[in-house]
Write a protein that holds these residues in place. Sequence first.
Motif, short mmCIF file in Angstrom:
data_model
loop_
_atom_site.label_atom_id
_atom_site.label_comp_id
_atom_site.label_asym_id
_atom_site.label_seq_id
_atom_site.Cartn_x
_atom_site.Cartn_y
_atom_site.Cartn_z
N MET A 121 -6.35 0.43 0.26
CA MET A 121 -4.99 0.18 -0.16
C MET A 121 -4.92 0.34 -1.67
O MET A 121 -5.94 0.27 -2.35
CB MET A 121 -4.53 -1.21 0.30
N TYR A 122 -3.71 0.57 -2.12
CA TYR A 122 -3.54 0.68 -3.56
C TYR A 122 -2.16 0.19 -3.98
O TYR A 122 -1.21 0.21 -3.20
CB TYR A 122 -3.80 2.09 -4.07
N VAL A 123 -2.11 -0.26 -5.21
CA VAL A 123 -0.86 -0.66 -5.83
C VAL A 123 -0.34 0.57 -6.54
O VAL A 123 -1.02 1.14 -7.40
CB VAL A 123 -1.07 -1.82 -6.81
N ASN A 124 0.84 1.02 -6.17
CA ASN A 124 1.46 2.21 -6.75
C ASN A 124 2.39 1.78 -7.88
O ASN A 124 3.30 0.99 -7.68
CB ASN A 124 2.24 2.98 -5.69
N VAL A 125 2.13 2.33 -9.07
CA VAL A 125 2.95 2.04 -10.25
C VAL A 125 3.62 3.36 -10.65
O VAL A 125 3.01 4.19 -11.32
CB VAL A 125 2.11 1.48 -11.41
N PRO A 126 4.86 3.58 -10.20
CA PRO A 126 5.55 4.83 -10.51
C PRO A 126 6.03 4.84 -11.96
O PRO A 126 6.03 3.82 -12.64
CB PRO A 126 6.73 4.82 -9.54
N ARG A 127 6.46 6.01 -12.41
CA ARG A 127 7.02 6.11 -13.76
C ARG A 127 8.26 5.24 -13.89
O ARG A 127 8.51 4.65 -14.93
CB ARG A 127 7.37 7.56 -14.08
N ALA A 128 9.04 5.18 -12.84
CA ALA A 128 10.25 4.35 -12.81
C ALA A 128 10.38 3.76 -11.41
O ALA A 128 9.94 4.37 -10.44
CB ALA A 128 11.48 5.18 -13.16
N GLY A 129 10.95 2.61 -11.32
CA GLY A 129 11.15 2.00 -10.01
C GLY A 129 10.15 0.90 -9.74
O GLY A 129 9.34 0.52 -10.58
N ALA A 130 10.23 0.40 -8.52
CA ALA A 130 9.45 -0.77 -8.12
C ALA A 130 7.97 -0.45 -7.89
O ALA A 130 7.62 0.62 -7.38
CB ALA A 130 10.04 -1.36 -6.85
N VAL A 131 7.13 -1.40 -8.23
CA VAL A 131 5.70 -1.36 -7.92
C VAL A 131 5.57 -1.68 -6.43
O VAL A 131 6.21 -2.62 -5.95
CB VAL A 131 4.94 -2.37 -8.78
N THR A 132 4.77 -0.90 -5.71
CA THR A 132 4.64 -1.09 -4.26
C THR A 132 3.18 -1.10 -3.84
O THR A 132 2.30 -0.62 -4.55
CB THR A 132 5.36 0.04 -3.50
N LEU A 133 2.94 -1.64 -2.66
CA LEU A 133 1.62 -1.61 -2.04
C LEU A 133 1.62 -0.48 -1.04
O LEU A 133 2.47 -0.43 -0.15
CB LEU A 133 1.32 -2.94 -1.35
N GLU A 134 0.68 0.45 -1.17
CA GLU A 134 0.60 1.62 -0.29
C GLU A 134 -0.73 1.64 0.45
O GLU A 134 -1.69 1.01 0.02
CB GLU A 134 0.75 2.90 -1.13
N ASP A 135 -0.78 2.40 1.54
CA ASP A 135 -1.98 2.51 2.38
C ASP A 135 -2.51 1.11 2.70
O ASP A 135 -3.70 0.84 2.63
CB ASP A 135 -3.03 3.37 1.68
N ALA A 136 -1.57 0.24 3.04
CA ALA A 136 -1.86 -1.19 3.17
C ALA A 136 -2.82 -1.55 4.30
O ALA A 136 -3.35 -2.65 4.32
CB ALA A 136 -0.55 -1.96 3.34
N ASP A 137 -3.05 -0.64 5.22
CA ASP A 137 -3.98 -0.93 6.32
C ASP A 137 -5.40 -0.50 6.02
O ASP A 137 -6.29 -0.65 6.86
CB ASP A 137 -3.48 -0.28 7.61
N ASN A 138 -5.64 0.03 4.83
CA ASN A 138 -6.98 0.43 4.42
C ASN A 138 -7.61 -0.74 3.66
O ASN A 138 -7.38 -0.91 2.47
CB ASN A 138 -6.93 1.68 3.54
N PHE A 139 -8.41 -1.52 4.34
CA PHE A 139 -9.02 -2.70 3.75
C PHE A 139 -10.38 -2.41 3.13
O PHE A 139 -11.07 -3.32 2.70
CB PHE A 139 -9.14 -3.81 4.81
#
Length: 105
Positions: A1-19
């Motif tokens: 999983m990773y925390v996605n920090v885009p240039r603009a917009g909300a920070v999100t959690l991606e690939d959340a099922d990859n532990f």
Amino acid sequence: MYVNVPRAGAVTLEDADNFRAFEVRVAGEQQSGSALAARLGAAAARVDDGHAWVNDAWLRAQGAPRGEAWLADFGKMIGFARKQGWVDESTQAVRAHVEWNGGAR
């Protein structure tokens, strides 16, 4: 999983099922720790030496809609991270390596 920090917009959690993997992926050129901390906002307790310490509560809130099984698997991941010394008990944050991507995300 990773925390996605885009240039603009909300920070999100991606690939959340990859532990089996955990990192922070940041769109843009490398910045100071304080600048990255500002971009991460509530997601991070602090940033230092190429790592972001991501708030456990923020991670759980992002994954909670996936259900109890996800929370149980996440708990196991945190247990492993704790054994490795990658959990700051004082801030309840998990250490993640920061990957910078100069391209857009």
